[in-house]
Design a protein around this motif. Structure first.
Motif, PDB file in Angstrom:
ATOM      1  N   ARG A 102       0.831  -1.215   0.000  1.00 20.22           N
ATOM      2  CA  ARG A 102       0.000   0.000   0.000  1.00 20.22           C
ATOM      3  C   ARG A 102       0.861   1.258   0.000  1.00 20.22           C
ATOM      4  NH1 ARG A 102      -3.027  -3.580   2.958  1.00 20.22           N
ATOM      5  NH2 ARG A 102      -2.116  -2.981   4.939  1.00 20.22           N
ATOM      6  N   LYS A 111      -4.393   2.025  -5.922  1.00 19.93           N
ATOM      7  CA  LYS A 111      -5.247   1.723  -4.764  1.00 19.93           C
ATOM      8  C   LYS A 111      -4.673   0.589  -3.939  1.00 19.93           C
ATOM      9  CE  LYS A 111      -9.666   3.139  -6.720  1.00 19.93           C
ATOM     10  NZ  LYS A 111     -10.993   2.665  -7.165  1.00 19.93           N
ATOM     11  N   LYS A 132      -5.822   0.270 -10.134  1.00 17.31           N
ATOM     12  CA  LYS A 132      -5.657  -0.855  -9.208  1.00 17.31           C
ATOM     13  C   LYS A 132      -4.281  -0.838  -8.558  1.00 17.31           C
ATOM     14  CE  LYS A 132      -8.970  -3.843 -11.518  1.00 17.31           C
ATOM     15  NZ  LYS A 132      -9.169  -5.090 -12.254  1.00 17.31           N
ATOM     16  N   THR A 179      -4.912  -2.480  -4.951  1.00 17.47           N
ATOM     17  CA  THR A 179      -5.746  -3.643  -5.225  1.00 17.47           C
ATOM     18  C   THR A 179      -4.933  -4.729  -5.909  1.00 17.47           C
ATOM     19  OG1 THR A 179      -7.627  -2.176  -5.505  1.00 17.47           O
ATOM     20  CG2 THR A 179      -7.885  -4.400  -6.337  1.00 17.47           C
ATOM     21  N   ASN A 180      -4.086  -4.325  -6.850  1.00 16.90           N
ATOM     22  CA  ASN A 180      -3.198  -5.256  -7.547  1.00 16.90           C
ATOM     23  C   ASN A 180      -1.757  -4.952  -7.168  1.00 16.90           C
ATOM     24  OD1 ASN A 180      -5.473  -6.156  -8.862  1.00 16.90           O
ATOM     25  ND2 ASN A 180      -4.679  -5.838 -10.915  1.00 16.90           N
TER      26      ASN A 180
END
Length: 73
Positions: free
Chosen positions: A12, A48, A45, A50-51
């Motif tokens: 992150r 964020k 993604k 997400t990936n």
């Protein structure tokens, strides 16, 4: 089929650094995506968290943004 790994705090943090660097260069997600050869949704993604991004993708992003790889960590 293997299950995706959970995002870590490091993932992150790296995603935030990529977003901050992109914004500092005045690039849209679409512009970065075009230079990376991916969709703007993929850039979303990444940013964020997400990936997860591979090392190869980090190298490519650093190159497009004119940064040292170390700047993204």
């Amino acid at each position: 089929m293997s299950q995706p790994k959970d995002m870590t705090a490091i993932d992150r943090h790296a995603a935030k650094l990529v977003k901050d660097a992109r914004l500092a260069k005045g690039l849209s997600q679409k512009a970065l995506a075009l230079r990376l050869g991916v969709s703007f949704q993929q850039v979303q993604k990444y940013e964020k968290g997400t990936n997860r991004m591979s090392v190869g993708r980090f190298v490519q992003i650093a190159d497009v943004l004119g940064l040292r790889l170390a700047d993204l960590f």
